[in-house]
Design a protein around this motif. Structure first.
Motif, mmCIF file in Angstrom:
data_model
loop_
_atom_site.group_PDB
_atom_site.id
_atom_site.type_symbol
_atom_site.label_atom_id
_atom_site.label_comp_id
_atom_site.label_asym_id
_atom_site.label_seq_id
_atom_site.Cartn_x
_atom_site.Cartn_y
_atom_site.Cartn_z
ATOM 1 N N VAL A 40 -0.922 -6.483 -9.118
ATOM 2 C CA VAL A 40 0.087 -6.962 -8.174
ATOM 3 C C VAL A 40 0.277 -8.454 -8.415
ATOM 4 O O VAL A 40 -0.699 -9.204 -8.501
ATOM 5 C CB VAL A 40 -0.351 -6.724 -6.706
ATOM 6 N N GLY B 100 8.932 -2.760 -7.877
ATOM 7 C CA GLY B 100 9.100 -3.656 -6.740
ATOM 8 C C GLY B 100 10.425 -3.390 -6.059
ATOM 9 O O GLY B 100 11.271 -2.653 -6.571
ATOM 10 N N TYR C 249 3.295 -4.659 -10.114
ATOM 11 C CA TYR C 249 4.091 -4.669 -8.893
ATOM 12 C C TYR C 249 4.480 -6.112 -8.598
ATOM 13 O O TYR C 249 3.629 -6.948 -8.326
ATOM 14 C CB TYR C 249 3.278 -4.052 -7.758
ATOM 15 N N ARG D 27 5.546 -8.189 -6.052
ATOM 16 C CA ARG D 27 5.555 -8.069 -4.593
ATOM 17 C C ARG D 27 6.252 -9.262 -3.953
ATOM 18 O O ARG D 27 5.898 -10.408 -4.208
ATOM 19 C CB ARG D 27 4.125 -7.964 -4.069
ATOM 20 N N ALA E 105 0.709 0.676 -9.126
ATOM 21 C CA ALA E 105 0.468 -0.514 -9.941
ATOM 22 C C ALA E 105 -0.976 -0.669 -10.385
ATOM 23 O O ALA E 105 -1.909 -0.351 -9.654
ATOM 24 C CB ALA E 105 0.892 -1.763 -9.172
ATOM 25 N N TYR F 167 4.156 1.314 -4.162
ATOM 26 C CA TYR F 167 4.054 0.364 -5.279
ATOM 27 C C TYR F 167 2.591 0.056 -5.563
ATOM 28 O O TYR F 167 2.156 0.025 -6.726
ATOM 29 C CB TYR F 167 4.782 -0.955 -4.963
#
Length: 181
Positions: free
Chosen positions: A146, A7, A98, A100, A143, A139
């Motif tokens: 997420v 991230g 990830y 986010r 990943a 990302y």
């Protein structure tokens, strides 16, 4: 078991990773700290002295080493996904989460942080938007899951990640308590 967090800078990779490691009773490794141990100075100093390419070379070597002994929870540097070799190593050797965050959320968290070299610019929010535009697809590509960070606490994020890991069959959920009949 090996989990890696990716991230943008300030997404919470280190804070969440540390707590996730405790929760899963796994070692926690911050790849940026490993880089700093190897180079013998702060990333910021190294970045200023040697430049981004040399830093990314060192970061790639660290990720390759971590992947060969993949165990525990690893917080990666925000730019680790910029190199395809890193994306492949992470995806192949870790369950990648990830974290986010929107550029605006990150700016709120980071506006007083002077340790991040990429944000020492006249318009840090603009810089975060640029980083997000370039890195978000990378990302996502890297990943397995997420997790939107938004405003949840670190504890809530850890719970969300543990649920993802349970759904993926990576972590076995604790047995339900027996109910009296």
């Amino acid at each position: 078991m090996a989990v890696a967090l990716v991230g943008l800078p300030g997404a919470g990779k280190s804070a969440v990773g540390r707590r996730l490691g405790q929760r899963l009773q796994l070692p926690f490794i911050d790849s940026d700290q490993v880089v700093e141990q190897r180079i013998g100075c702060s990333i910021r100093e190294f970045f200023e002295r040697e430049g981004e390419t040399r830093f990314r070379d060192m970061e790639q070597a660290v990720i390759a080493d971590l992947a060969t002994n993949a165990d525990g929870v690893v917080a990666t540097g925000g730019g680790s996904v910029l190199r395809e070799a890193n994306r492949t190593l992470l995806r192949d050797h870790f369950h990648v989460i990830y974290l986010r965050s929107t550029p605006e959320d990150l700016f709120r968290r980071l506006r007083h942080d002077v340790k991040r070299p990429l944000l020492q610019v006249a318009d840090p929010l603009g810089r975060l938007r640029e980083l997000h535009a370039v890195r978000d697809p990378l990302y996502r590509q890297t990943a397995h899951d997420v997790v939107e960070t938004g405003r949840p606490s670190v504890a809530m994020l850890v719970n969300m990640i543990v649920m993802q890991l349970e759904l993926a069959g990576i972590v076995v959920p604790p047995p339900l308590p027996d109910r009296p009949s």
